[in-house]
Design an enzyme around this catalytic site. Structure first.
Site, mmCIF file in Angstrom:
data_model
loop_
_atom_site.group_PDB
_atom_site.id
_atom_site.type_symbol
_atom_site.label_atom_id
_atom_site.label_comp_id
_atom_site.label_asym_id
_atom_site.label_seq_id
_atom_site.Cartn_x
_atom_site.Cartn_y
_atom_site.Cartn_z
ATOM 1 C CG HIS A 18 39.061 30.004 44.044
ATOM 2 N ND1 HIS A 18 40.007 29.274 44.705
ATOM 3 C CD2 HIS A 18 38.684 30.993 44.915
ATOM 4 C CE1 HIS A 18 40.211 29.810 45.920
ATOM 5 N NE2 HIS A 18 39.408 30.838 46.064
ATOM 6 C CG HIS A 41 35.788 37.053 55.379
ATOM 7 N ND1 HIS A 41 34.763 37.855 54.964
ATOM 8 C CD2 HIS A 41 35.622 36.871 56.717
ATOM 9 C CE1 HIS A 41 34.003 38.150 56.007
ATOM 10 N NE2 HIS A 41 34.502 37.561 57.086
ATOM 11 C CB SER A 99 39.599 34.743 46.648
ATOM 12 O OG SER A 99 39.841 35.151 47.972
ATOM 13 N N GLY A 143 36.307 42.418 57.569
ATOM 14 C CA GLY A 143 35.788 42.576 56.221
ATOM 15 C C GLY A 143 34.341 43.043 56.178
ATOM 16 C CG ASP A 163 35.622 32.490 51.107
ATOM 17 O OD1 ASP A 163 34.903 31.601 51.596
ATOM 18 O OD2 ASP A 163 36.778 32.269 50.695
HETATM 19 N N1 SAM Z 1 38.784 33.978 50.350
HETATM 20 C C1 SAM Z 1 39.968 33.156 50.522
HETATM 21 C C2 SAM Z 1 40.216 32.374 49.255
HETATM 22 O O1 SAM Z 1 39.241 32.065 48.535
HETATM 23 O O2 SAM Z 1 41.369 32.062 48.965
HETATM 24 C C3 SAM Z 1 39.885 32.224 51.702
HETATM 25 C C4 SAM Z 1 39.440 32.864 52.965
HETATM 26 S S1 SAM Z 1 39.308 31.825 54.367
HETATM 27 C C5 SAM Z 1 37.940 30.818 54.013
HETATM 28 C C6 SAM Z 1 38.632 32.950 55.530
HETATM 29 C C7 SAM Z 1 39.611 34.001 56.044
HETATM 30 O O3 SAM Z 1 38.867 35.011 56.744
HETATM 31 C C8 SAM Z 1 40.638 33.480 57.037
HETATM 32 O O4 SAM Z 1 41.930 33.790 56.541
HETATM 33 C C9 SAM Z 1 40.362 34.271 58.328
HETATM 34 O O5 SAM Z 1 41.548 34.615 59.030
HETATM 35 C C10 SAM Z 1 39.678 35.505 57.803
HETATM 36 N N2 SAM Z 1 38.745 36.194 58.716
HETATM 37 C C11 SAM Z 1 37.999 35.680 59.721
HETATM 38 N N3 SAM Z 1 37.156 36.624 60.211
HETATM 39 C C12 SAM Z 1 37.363 37.753 59.476
HETATM 40 C C13 SAM Z 1 36.778 39.048 59.460
HETATM 41 N N4 SAM Z 1 35.795 39.380 60.304
HETATM 42 N N5 SAM Z 1 37.224 39.941 58.546
HETATM 43 C C14 SAM Z 1 38.218 39.629 57.676
HETATM 44 N N6 SAM Z 1 38.808 38.415 57.641
HETATM 45 C C15 SAM Z 1 38.378 37.486 58.513
#
Ligand code: SAM
Length: 281
Positions: A18, A41, A99, A143, A163
């Site tokens: 972040h 993500h 994020s 994503g 991410d």
């Molecule tokens: N980027 C966020 C942050 O910094 O606050 C944290 C994200 S967390 C590490 C990863 C997220 O990706 C999870 O909520 C999960 O449900 C989601 N996810 C997993 N596979 C995905 C995909 N193919 N496309 C979009 N989201 C996905």
């Protein structure tokens, strides 16, 4: 409130991610013209760090809790802390912004964010969080696919944050490299930032070697290790790969990284900023 406990939110890896993310958004704000951010993500956007289960938020205790009340830190860390503090107006650290929330709070009326989240509950929470913000679009979708569907953006400048949760373990790196190749072919001047976990360094090397060969102008990695990177079982640190970084971001990060390593690390903590590819001249 529409957020829930997350055992990882606010840990050392989130802090690094972040700090770099906000540095990128601030750099984009140096020009008045609108920019676009794609968060592939996105998560649920906001996480509760205290409450009846606060004993389970141990990971944040090694991250944001170590920094929250400090002053006089390098500018990029201080900017990040200001954003987290703004989300906690009574002074105690209760809520941690993810994020998409950090980006939305830092961007201007003319800028736009699309946040993708595959998990339905998380996507619903995210949608709820931004229901009154017309600058933000929430998509309950994959994503990686959004890179193909949404790039290049009409704004022509901006950022993609990748991410993923690394559930696919090392196979995730192949998905990321394919997404970066696709993204750069559609939007060669876009900034792409990828968060990656560091457990054992050697498992990262093929990914970084391949990333260095992507058709981009420049790329660097910024890493913070909180302990030596020799145990495959623990999250020993993390990094951000930044492709096409904005001018001066490396210089702004250079004083911040060792401070993050010192404040969040144990014995063997370390940090580095390393160019994988640099423009000539
Ligand atoms: N980027 C966020 C942050 O910094 O606050 C944290 C994200 S967390 C590490 C990863 C997220 O990706 C999870 O909520 C999960 O449900 C989601 N996810 C997993 N596979 C995905 C995909 N193919 N496309 C979009 N989201 C996905």
């Amino acid at each position: 409130m529409n957020y829930r406990h997350a055992f990882h939110a606010g840990n050392h890896a989130d802090v690094l991610k972040h700090v770099v993310l906000l540095g990128l958004v601030e750099a984009l704000k140096r020009k008045d013209t609108p920019f676009f951010v794609l968060d592939t993500h996105a998560g649920r956007g906001q996480y509760l760090l205290q409450g009846e289960q606060s004993d389970k938020t141990g990971e944040a205790r090694g991250g944001i809790f170590r920094l929250f009340v400090l002053h006089g830190l390098p500018a990029m860390v201080q900017d990040y802390l200001k954003r987290v503090q703004a989300d906690n107006p009574v002074g105690a650290l209760v809520s941690y912004p993810g994020s998409p929330l950090l980006v939305a709070q830092a961007m201007r009326p003319q800028d736009r964010l699309v946040a993708c989240e595959l998990q339905p509950d998380e996507a619903r929470a995210l949608d709820q969080l931004f229901k009154h913000d017309r600058r933000v679009g929430v998509m309950a979708r994959d994503g990686y696919g959004a890179i193909k569907a949404l790039l290049p953006p009409k704004e022509k400048r901006g950022l993609v944050l990748i991410d993923p949760p690394y559930e696919a373990q090392e196979a995730e790196f192949d998905l990321i490299l394919a997404a970066l190749a696709e993204g750069l072919s559609r939007w060669p001047t876009g900034i792409f930032a990828v968060w990656y976990p560091i457990k054992q360094r050697r498992t990262l090397l093929p990914f970084l070697r391949k990333a260095a060969k992507l058709p981009c102008k420049s790329a660097f990695i910024a890493e913070v290790l909180v302990r030596p990177d020799d145990s495959p079982l623990r999250l020993n640190g993390s990094g951000m790969l930044v492709i096409n970084p904005p001018f001066r971001l490396d210089q702004d990060l250079t004083p911040a990284l060792p401070v993050l390593a010192r404040l969040m690390g144990e014995g063997g903590a370390d940090s580095k900023l390393q160019w994988l590819k640099q423009e000539a001249g």
